[in-house]
Scaffold this motif. Structure first.
Motif, short mmCIF file in Angstrom:
data_model
loop_
_atom_site.label_atom_id
_atom_site.label_comp_id
_atom_site.label_asym_id
_atom_site.label_seq_id
_atom_site.Cartn_x
_atom_site.Cartn_y
_atom_site.Cartn_z
N ASN A 85 0.81 -1.23 0.00
CA ASN A 85 0.00 0.00 0.00
C ASN A 85 0.84 1.28 0.00
O ASN A 85 0.42 2.29 0.54
CB ASN A 85 -0.98 0.01 1.19
CG ASN A 85 -1.92 -1.17 1.14
OD1 ASN A 85 -2.49 -1.46 0.09
ND2 ASN A 85 -2.05 -1.87 2.25
N GLN A 86 2.00 1.22 -0.64
CA GLN A 86 2.85 2.40 -0.76
C GLN A 86 3.22 2.70 -2.20
O GLN A 86 4.04 3.58 -2.47
CB GLN A 86 4.13 2.19 0.06
CG GLN A 86 3.89 1.95 1.53
CD GLN A 86 5.17 1.56 2.25
OE1 GLN A 86 6.20 2.20 2.07
NE2 GLN A 86 5.10 0.51 3.05
N GLY A 87 2.65 1.96 -3.14
CA GLY A 87 2.96 2.16 -4.55
C GLY A 87 4.28 1.54 -4.98
O GLY A 87 4.75 1.78 -6.10
N LEU A 88 4.89 0.73 -4.12
CA LEU A 88 6.21 0.17 -4.42
C LEU A 88 6.15 -0.93 -5.49
O LEU A 88 7.06 -1.04 -6.32
CB LEU A 88 6.87 -0.35 -3.16
CG LEU A 88 7.18 0.72 -2.10
CD1 LEU A 88 7.67 0.08 -0.81
CD2 LEU A 88 8.18 1.73 -2.62
N ALA A 89 5.08 -1.72 -5.49
CA ALA A 89 4.96 -2.76 -6.52
C ALA A 89 4.84 -2.12 -7.90
O ALA A 89 5.48 -2.57 -8.86
CB ALA A 89 3.75 -3.66 -6.24
N SER A 90 4.07 -1.05 -8.00
CA SER A 90 3.94 -0.35 -9.28
C SER A 90 5.26 0.28 -9.70
O SER A 90 5.64 0.24 -10.88
CB SER A 90 2.86 0.73 -9.19
OG SER A 90 1.62 0.17 -8.87
N GLU A 91 5.97 0.85 -8.75
CA GLU A 91 7.27 1.47 -9.04
C GLU A 91 8.25 0.43 -9.55
O GLU A 91 8.95 0.65 -10.55
CB GLU A 91 7.80 2.15 -7.77
CG GLU A 91 8.99 3.03 -7.96
CD GLU A 91 9.34 3.81 -6.70
OE1 GLU A 91 10.55 3.94 -6.43
OE2 GLU A 91 8.42 4.29 -6.00
N ALA A 92 8.30 -0.72 -8.90
CA ALA A 92 9.21 -1.79 -9.32
C ALA A 92 8.79 -2.38 -10.66
O ALA A 92 9.63 -2.59 -11.54
CB ALA A 92 9.25 -2.89 -8.24
N ALA A 93 7.49 -2.64 -10.83
CA ALA A 93 7.01 -3.24 -12.09
C ALA A 93 7.24 -2.30 -13.27
O ALA A 93 7.64 -2.74 -14.35
CB ALA A 93 5.53 -3.61 -11.97
N ALA A 94 7.02 -1.01 -13.08
CA ALA A 94 7.26 -0.04 -14.15
C ALA A 94 8.73 -0.04 -14.55
O ALA A 94 9.07 0.00 -15.74
CB ALA A 94 6.82 1.36 -13.72
#
Length: 174
Positions: free
Chosen positions: A103-112
């Motif tokens: 819930n910190q946007g880290l998965a999206s940051e890593a996936a991008a």
């Protein structure tokens, strides 16, 4: 070896030194709820890292450790891997994060970052994500990084959505 850095993360090759930290994450039933492999033991994690090391050597990419940029601590993995989907070889982006990193946007940051690497450095035309139909959070991550639902199918006896992102037209190599 560092693969890519983002404002908050470092994606780097995993090493045998990461077994302890990563097995704590991959052994968490909540983290692995939507993994077709289920929670991992330390030995499972060691085998996973060995598989990653083989992928780095064989393909030049794989699942990478996600390290917190400020502390250097491993908080999960994200990367690209070869996958057989219904008899077709595809490249998949995958991600798993420790609960403390949710819930910190880290998965999206890593996936991008992983997708950008795949398109710019590996020259993939498209990358997929295989997501259990019930895993709405992972689906939101895929959508947030520009992936769109391509089809629904079965994968390892799970009902899944196949999300896909194509190389953007302005990045295509002539």
């Amino acid at each position: 070896m560092v693969i890519v850095e983002t404002p908050r993360l470092v994606l780097r090759e995993l090493t045998s030194n990461d077994v302890g930290a990563l097995s704590g994450i991959l052994g968490d039933p909540a983290v692995m709820e939507f993994s077709t492999n289920g929670p991992c033991t330390e030995d499972d994690t060691r085998k996973f890292i060995d598989w990653c090391l083989e992928s780095y050597r064989e393909h030049g990419f794989g699942q990478w450790g996600i390290a917190d940029r400020s502390s250097g601590a491993i908080i999960g993995f994200c990367g690209l891997s070869q996958v057989d989907l219904n008899g077709v070889q595809e490249v998949e982006v995958a991600y798993r994060l420790a609960r403390a990193a949710w819930n910190q946007g880290l998965a999206s940051e890593a996936a991008a970052a992983a997708l950008a690497y795949g398109f710019s450095q590996c020259h993939f035309d498209s990358v997929i994500a295989i997501i259990a139909n019930r895993h709405v959070v992972s689906a939101r991550v895929a959508e947030k990084v520009g992936m769109k639902i391509d089809t629904y199918t079965k994968y390892r006896d799970w009902d899944v959505g196949i999300y896909r992102k194509h190389l953007e037209a302005d990045l295509r190599i002539s």
